[in-house]
Each structure stands twice: as structure tokens, then as C-alpha cells.
Enzyme design. Structure first.
Site: not given
Length: 279
Positions: A71, A161, A210, A219, A222
């Protein structure tokens, strides 16, 4: 048990200092603490731990109890936590994650961390490594789901992703299609989904669904995947601002080393003590 609530661009997690606390069941703890009505309320929990291979180790668990590989927003918050709380005096630190060791540069202002740049490593396009059920790269290819055909570009930034482009992020049915894409059989480990509106060559607008948490304010991985996918598709430069619901991240995909660099803020919200029985 003591904890600290932090956020990076609105992506909020509960941080637990495992140099002082012992957590036996983080999966269940993430579920009960993340509940926004009966718990603290968060997108998940993050454990800050000792490491034999890096300066620190990070484990993150989504609100549904599933463990995530990486993350970006949480890694910036970990950097601020360990410096501002005196666990280190280094401004260049290494962080062990399930997606490998990440390197953080802490930018100090008036004695505290003002922002953090994270070397997120190289993006992965190979289908099996993302993972998807395709052996090949999946760049602007079609995936059908219920009543809609999506053009997707799939990228791994240590976690999967799927990026798709929309005319207006504010008026898009994120919950409906985010949930369907997250759980599509094309993604063996599920996926994060980014809905992206290209503003211009160096500004992208993004909303994110998410994996394991639903729509969140931001994110980091992301945002990196979005910049990489959009640049690969020739729709923006290799360096741009990605505007999220909770703030803006600056992303650079370096041509020299192929690494993606993310710079953004992190903030303490509050400290607390969890009084419920530990799972």
C-alpha cells in the site's frame, strides 16, 4: 492495545507499533477495528514491525481481513510514524513488504516529516505475474462483464490493478462496476480497479475501488499504476499529478531505471487505545 490513526490523501489506516504490541490475529482485528460504526473506522490496519532484511517491516490488512501485498499511502505513513515517533533518525529508510523491499525518502520540515517519496519499483505488465488468467500483456484490451464491455490495461505495482478510462469520474457507477471487476474470474487474486479521466498531459483524475475495502479516498499503488498505464497508452507524460478524492499524488515513471516514484503527504489523525478484547 495502543494504536494510531493516520491518513495519506484520505486513505486511512490504523497503525499498530509491533515493537511494543503483540498481535495474534491481525485478520480478525482488521475487521473489527475497521468497522466505521462499531470500531475505530478505517480502510484497514497496518502493523509496523521489526525486520531482518530492512529497517522496518510493514504488514497491511484490508477492512475485510484480507492481507494486501503493498500500500503506497500506508508506506508513506509508516515513514512519518517511525521518524516522528523516534523509532529512527534516518531520512532514507528501507521497508519490507509482501511486494518486496521498498525505499523511502523522508522530506523533513521543521523537524517532522512533511512528505515522503517512495520508490515503488518497476511496473509489471506480464499477465501471469499480475496475476490474470492471460499469459500475455493486457493493454487496452476488452473484458466483458454483465451489460458492459471494458477496455482495460492491467498492471502490477506489487499488487494487481486494472485501469479503465471514463469521461467523467464523478458521474460513474463505481460501486457497481468496481465490485464486478474486482471479483471477475479473469483476476485469480481479485484486483484493484482504477477509473481514470485524463485531464491533460500531466493531470489525471482517478477514483479507485480497492480490493477488499471498496471505494477509498486514495490508493498510492493505484495512482502509480494509473500513471504507468496512461503513459504506456500514449495519453500522458511519464510524470504527472494524479488527483484522487482525498488529495493529489505526484507520480514519476523514470526512463533511466524503469522505477515508479510516488511523492505525497501523510498525516497523524489521533492516538487511541483499543479496549475491546483482543481477537
Amino acid at each position: 492495545m495502543n494504536f494510531t490513526k493516520m491518513e495519506g490523501c484520505g486513505n486511512d489506516y490504523i497503525y499498530i507499533n509491533c515493537f511494543e504490541e503483540k498481535i495474534n490475529n491481525p485478520e480478525q482485528l482488521a475487521i473489527v477495528m475497521s468497522d466505521r460504526h462499531f470500531g475505530v473506522g478505517a480502510d484497514g490496519i497496518v502493523l509496523i514491525m521489526p525486520s531482518e532484511t530492512a529497517d522496518f517491516r510493514m504488514r497491511m490488512f484490508n477492512a475485510d481481513g484480507s492481507e494486501g501485498e503493498m500500500c503506497g499511502n500506508a508506506s508513506r505513513c509508516v515513514g512519518k510514524f517511525v521518524y516522528d515517533r523516534g523509532l529512527t533518525d534516518k531520512t532514507s529508510i528501507s521497508l519490507s513488504t509482501l511486494a518486496g523491499i521498498k525505499y523511502l525518502e523522508l522530506h523533513i520540515k521543521e523537524g517532522i516529516v512533511d512528505s515522503v517519496t517512495v520508490d515503488m519499483g518497476e511496473p509489471i505488465f506480464e499477465g501471469k505475474k499480475i496475476p490474470t488468467t492471460s499469459n500475455a500483456d493486457f493493454v487496452q484490451k476488452e473484458l466483458s462483464i454483465e451489460d458492459k464491455n471494458f477496455l482495460l490495461t492491467c498492471v502490477s505495482m506489487g499488487n494487481p490493478h486494472a485501469i479503465t478510462y471514463v469521461e467523467n469520474t464523478e458521474q460513474y457507477e463505481i460501486e457497481k462496476y468496481g465490485k464486478l471487476l474486482e471479483n471477475h474470474s479473469f483476476f485469480p487474486n481479485k484486483t484493484n480497479v482504477e477509473f481514470v479521466q485524463v485531464i491533460d498531459n500531466c493531470h489525471l483524475k482517478m477514483r479507485v475501488w480497492e480490493r477488499g475495502s471498496g471505494e477509498t479516498m486514495a490508493c498510492g499503488t493505484g495512482a502509480c499504476a494509473t500513471l504507468v498505464a496512461t503513459a504506456k497508452n500514449g495519453m500522458c507524460q511519464r510524470e504527472a499529478d494524479v488527483m484522487l478524492l482525498g488529495g493529489t499524488l505526484h507520480i514519476k515513471w523514470d526512463e533511466k531505471d524503469n522505477h515508479v516514484y510516488m511523492t505525497g503527504p501523510s498525516r497523524f489523525c489521533f492516538d487511541g487505545q483499543w479496549l475491546k478484547e483482543k481477537p
